[in-house]
Design an enzyme around this catalytic site. Structure first.
Site, short mmCIF file in Angstrom:
data_model
loop_
_atom_site.label_atom_id
_atom_site.label_comp_id
_atom_site.label_asym_id
_atom_site.label_seq_id
_atom_site.Cartn_x
_atom_site.Cartn_y
_atom_site.Cartn_z
N GLU A 1 -7.33 2.87 2.83
CA GLU A 1 -6.98 2.61 1.43
C GLU A 1 -7.77 1.42 0.90
O GLU A 1 -7.98 0.46 1.61
CB GLU A 1 -5.46 2.31 1.38
N PHE A 2 -8.21 1.50 -0.35
CA PHE A 2 -9.05 0.42 -0.89
C PHE A 2 -8.42 -0.28 -2.09
O PHE A 2 -9.11 -0.98 -2.82
CB PHE A 2 -10.43 0.97 -1.26
N LEU A 3 -7.14 -0.03 -2.34
CA LEU A 3 -6.55 -0.63 -3.54
C LEU A 3 -6.34 -2.13 -3.38
O LEU A 3 -6.19 -2.66 -2.29
CB LEU A 3 -5.25 0.07 -3.93
N LYS B 1 16.38 -2.52 1.23
CA LYS B 1 15.12 -2.39 0.49
C LYS B 1 15.03 -1.00 -0.14
O LYS B 1 14.63 -0.84 -1.30
CB LYS B 1 13.94 -2.63 1.44
N LYS C 1 -7.32 -11.44 7.63
CA LYS C 1 -6.88 -10.67 8.82
C LYS C 1 -7.97 -9.68 9.27
O LYS C 1 -8.26 -9.55 10.46
CB LYS C 1 -5.58 -9.94 8.44
N CYS D 1 -5.28 -9.24 3.49
CA CYS D 1 -6.32 -8.32 4.00
C CYS D 1 -7.57 -9.02 4.53
O CYS D 1 -7.87 -8.92 5.71
CB CYS D 1 -6.70 -7.33 2.91
N VAL E 1 0.84 -1.21 0.00
CA VAL E 1 0.00 0.00 0.00
C VAL E 1 0.87 1.26 0.00
O VAL E 1 0.67 2.18 -0.79
CB VAL E 1 -0.94 0.02 1.24
N GLU F 1 -4.33 -5.73 -4.52
CA GLU F 1 -3.10 -6.27 -5.11
C GLU F 1 -3.42 -6.73 -6.52
O GLU F 1 -4.53 -7.20 -6.79
CB GLU F 1 -2.58 -7.45 -4.30
N LEU G 1 -18.66 -12.57 -6.39
CA LEU G 1 -19.54 -13.73 -6.28
C LEU G 1 -18.93 -14.92 -7.01
O LEU G 1 -19.63 -15.78 -7.50
CB LEU G 1 -20.91 -13.42 -6.90
#
Ligand code: UGA
Length: 592
Positions: free
Chosen positions: A160-162, A38, A277, A274, A14, A164, A264
Site C-alpha cells: 500500500e502506498f497511501l 474499537k 521503520k 513508515c 491502512v 497519512e 525535497l
C-alpha cells in the site's frame, strides 16, 4: 464466490482506510479487529485516529451496509474471497522487522479456512521484507488450512502506498497498484478485483513476482527517505556557511524532471510510522543476508541526528538550553494528522527536558497524544499565542497552515525573548530578519559577524573528535576485535575518524559508533578501558575502547587475541594534553 467480498484484517490507518474505500467502491467488506471497543467505535463512524474525510466516508459505508467491523476473524474469512492482511510490522529492538503480527494472523486465517471453502486469496498488504509472503505466510497458511495446492488457496503481496493525512484521497487515486504473486490464478483474481474497484480510471497495475512486489514498497519508501536525508544534508551545509538558501536550491533542483520537486523539503527529519521503520528494516534485512546497505545507513543516521540540528540552531542564538523556556509549535510528524509516532517533536522535547529546559507545546490535533506521553513534565498552550507566552525560543516543528499566518509581531508580543527557529521553512525569512532573531533549517548565515559567532560557539562539539576501536565480548565469552576500514592512523589499529554528535557525551558517541559499525543488535555494554595518544594528533586523537557486549549480528566474525594491545588508563596516567572536552569526560567516566 465473487472477488468483491473481502476481509481486511487489522483496522489501523491502512486497514481501515482501505476497508472504507473498498466498501465505497462496491465491495462487501468485513473489517476485523481484535479490540471490541474499537470496533464498536468504528461501527459508530469513529475511526479512533484523525484522518481527513475518513469519518464521513466511514459513516457513508456503514449506512450503506457495505462495511462491517467485527472481532470474528473466522466469520470474515468464511464470507470473503480475498483476505487482506493489514496488521502492523513494527521494528524490533535491532531495527529489523518484527513479523509476529503477520505470523499470528496468517495462522488464524489458515485455521479459519475450511476444506469445503471455495478459492480464496490471502493478500499481504502490510509492509514486509522480500520473501515474507512466500516463505513465511504461505507455509503457515498451507499447514494450518491443509490447502497445500495453489489451485485451492492463493497468496499475493499487494503493498500500500497511501500517506497519512491524504490516505482517503490516495486510496481513490493510487499512482499504481502492485500485485506480487507466485501464481497467475491469484494475481488474476486480485487484478479482477482492482479492475472492478476502479472501472473507469484503472491505475497502472504492476504484476511482478511476490518478492519483487514486496521490494517495490521498501524501494519507494527508502528512496523518498533518501531524498529527504539528501536535502537535509545540503541544508545542514547551508546553515554553516553564508548566503545559501536551501529552499531556493531545492526548487531549482526540482524543476529538473529527472529529479522532481517532491520530497525535497528540508526539515527536522522524517518521522511517522513508515519511513524510519522501513529504512531500518531494509538495513537489517540487508545485514541478515550479508549485505551492508551503506547508503541507507547514512540516510537513517542523518535522520536520527537531524533533530539535533534544530536544537543547534536554537543554541546558536539563545546559548545554553538549561533553564530556558522553549515554546514548540507543531507536534504531529506532519500536518493533517494527530500521529506522533517517531515524531521529531518527541525527540526534541525529550532532549530539551534532559538539558533542563522548560517546554510549552501547541498542536491543532496532536495535543492529547503528547499529553499521554509527557503528562505534567511539559506545559500545554490552548492556542499558538498562549504557547508562545513568556518563552525564550520558539521551535516550529510541523508545517500546519495556521502557523503560516503568524507574523513577527505575534512572536514579539508574546515571547519573553522573540527568537524563532523555523524547522519547516514555513516563514519568509525576509519578513523576520531584522525584526527579531530568526533562524531556519537550510538558511545560510546572513553576515560575517554571524559566521564568526557560530564558529566560536560550535567548537565544543562539532569537530571530528575521536576514533573508536572496540572489543566486544561474545556470547561464547570470546573477544572480538572490531577493526574498522579506514586507516587515518596507520600503524596503530585500523581506526576511523569519528564524531561526537550534538547532544552526546563521548561515551554515548563511542557506543553509538560501535553499534553502527558492527550492527550489534544489543547495546554495547560498559566501557572498561580507554586509551588516548595525543602525540599522534592532538585534535583527532585516538581512543581505543574496551566494551562488554553481546554479539548477535553476523557482522562481527573476525576473532583475535589482540587484547594485550589494548591500553587501559587510570585517572593518574591520563595524558596531559588532550583535545578540549575529552579529558574532562574521560576523568568523569573514570571517577564514576
Ligand atoms: C509514507 C509514504 O509517503 C507513503 O507512500 C507510504 O504508503 C507510507 O509512508 C507507508 O509506508 O504506509 P507517510 O509516512 O504517511 O507516508 O507520510 P509522508 O508524507 O511520506 O511523510 C513522511 C515524513 O517525511 C514526514 O515526517 C514528513 O514531514 C517528512 N517529509 C516529507 C519531509 O521532511 N520532507 C519532504 O519533502 C517530504
Amino acid at each position: 464466490m465473487s472477488p468483491d467480498r473481502v476481509a481486511v484484517i487489522g483496522l489501523g490507518f491502512v486497514g481501515l482506510t482501505s476497508a472504507a474505500v473498498f466498501a465505497d467502491l462496491g465491495a462487501k467488506v468485513y473489517g476485523v479487529n481484535r479490540n471490541l471497543q474499537k470496533n464498536k467505535a468504528i461501527q459508530m463512524g469513529k475511526p479512533g485516529f484523525f484522518e481527513p474525510n475518513l469519518t464521513s466516508l466511514l459513516k457513508k459505508v456503514l449506512k450503506k451496509g457495505s462495511l462491517t467491523a467485527t472481532t470474528d476473524l473466522a466469520l470474515a474469512v468464511k464470507k470473503s474471497s480475498i483476505i487482506f492482511i493489514c496488521v502492523n510490522t513494527p521494528s524490533s529492538e535491532s531495527g529489523a522487522i518484527d513479523l509476529s503480527y503477520v505470523r499470528d494472523v496468517a495462522l488464524d486465517i489458515g485455521k479459519a479456512v475450511k476444506p469445503s471453502d471455495g478459492y480464496k486469496v490471502i493478500v499481504v498488504k502490510s509492509t514486509v521484507v522480500p520473501g515474507t509472503t512466500e516463505k513465511v505466510v504461505r507455509p503457515i497458511l498451507a499447514k494450518a488450512s491443509g490447502k497445500k495446492s495453489r489451485k485451492d488457496l492463493g497468496v499475493a503481496a499487494n503493498p500500500e502506498f497511501l500517506r497519512e493525512g491524504s490516505a482517503v484521497y490516495d486510496s481513490y487515486h493510487p499512482d499504481r497498484i502492485v500485485i506480487g504473486g507466485g501464481d497467475s490464478k491469484a494475481t488474476s483474481f486480485l487484478e479482477r478485483f482492482y479492475n472492478n474497484m476502479y472501472p473507469k480510471n484503472t491505475p497502472p497495475i504492476i504484476k511482478a513476482s511476490t518478492a519483487t512486489g514486496e521490494m517495490i514498497k521498501y524501494a519507494s519508501n527508502a528512496f523518498l527517505a533518501t531524498k529527504i536525508s539528501y536535502i537535509n544534508t545540503l541544508a545542514n551545509i547551508a546553515t554553516r556557511i553564508q548566503g545559501v538558501d536551501i529552499e531556493v536550491v531545492a526548487n531549482a533542483m526540482g524543476l529538473d524532471h529527472r529529479i522532481g520537486k517532491l520530497f525535497l523539503k528540508a526539515g527536522p527529519g522524517y518521522g511517522g510510522s513508515c519511513f524510519p521503520k522501513d529504512v531500518k528494516a531494509l538495513i537489517g534485512f540487508g545485514r541478515d543476508i550479508g549485505y551492508r546497505a551503506k547508503v541507507l545507513e547514512s540516510v537513517d543516521h542523518l535522520n536520527e541526528r537531524q533533530p539535533c540540528e534544530v536544537i543547534r540552531l536554537a543554541q546558536n542564538i539563545v546559548g545554553p538550553i538549561n533553564n530556558k523556556h522553549f515554546s514548540i509549535l507543531g507536534l504531529a510528524f506532519k500536518k493533517d494528522t494527530d500521529d506522533i509516532r517517531s515524531a521529531v517533536s518527541v525527540k526534541i522535547i525529550e532532549n530539551l527536558l534532559s538539558e533542563g529546559a522548560k517546554v510549552t507545546v501547541y498542536d491543532p490535533l496532536a495535543m492529547n497524544n503528547v499529553r499521554d506521553k509527557f503528562g505534567s513534565k511539559i506545559k500545554y498552550g490552548d492556542t499558538p499565542q498562549k504557547c508562545l507566552k513568556d518563552s525564550d525560543c520558539c521551535l516550529v516543528l510541523t508545517e500546519w497552515n495556521i502557523f503560516r499566518k503568524l507574523k513577527p509581531r505575534d512572536f514579539i508580543k508574546h515571547m519573553k525573548n522573540p527568537v524563532v527557529v523555523d524547522a519547516r521553512r514555513i516563514f519568509n525569512p525576509e519578513e523576520f530578519i531584522g525584526k527579531m532573531r530568526f533562524s531556519a533549517i537550510g538558511l545560510g548565515l546572513t553576515s560575517d559577524a554571524e559566521e564568526e559567532e557560530r564558529r566560536t560557539q560550535n567548537e565544543t562539539w562539532e569537530k571530528p573528535a575521536l576514533a573508536v576501536n572496540a572489543i566486544v565480548k561474545t556470547d561464547e565469552d570470546e573477544l572480538v576485535i572490531v577493526k574498522r576500514s579506514n586507516h587515518p592512523f596507520q600503524g596503530y589499529w585500523s581506526l576511523p575518524g569519528g564524531f561526537v554528535e550534538c547532544g552526546e557525551t563521548v561515551e554515548q558517541s563511542l557506543k553509538r559508533e560501535v553499534k553502527e559499525e558492527t550492527g550489534l543488535k544489543t547495546n554495547p555494554g560498559r566501557i572498561v578501558g580507554v586509551y588516548s595518544d595525543p602525540k599522534r594528533n592532538p585534535e583527532k586523537h585516538v581512543i581505543s575502547v574496551l566494551m562488554e557486549a553481546e554479539l548477535v549480528s553476523g557482522a562481527l566474525r573476525k576473532k583475535s587475541r589482540e587484547i594485550s594491545d589494548v591500553k587501559t588508563v587510570s585517572k593518574k596516567s591520563l595524558p596531559k594534553k588532550m583535545a578540549f572536552d575529552h579529558l574532562k569526560m574521560l576523568k568523569d567516566y573514570l571517577e564514576n
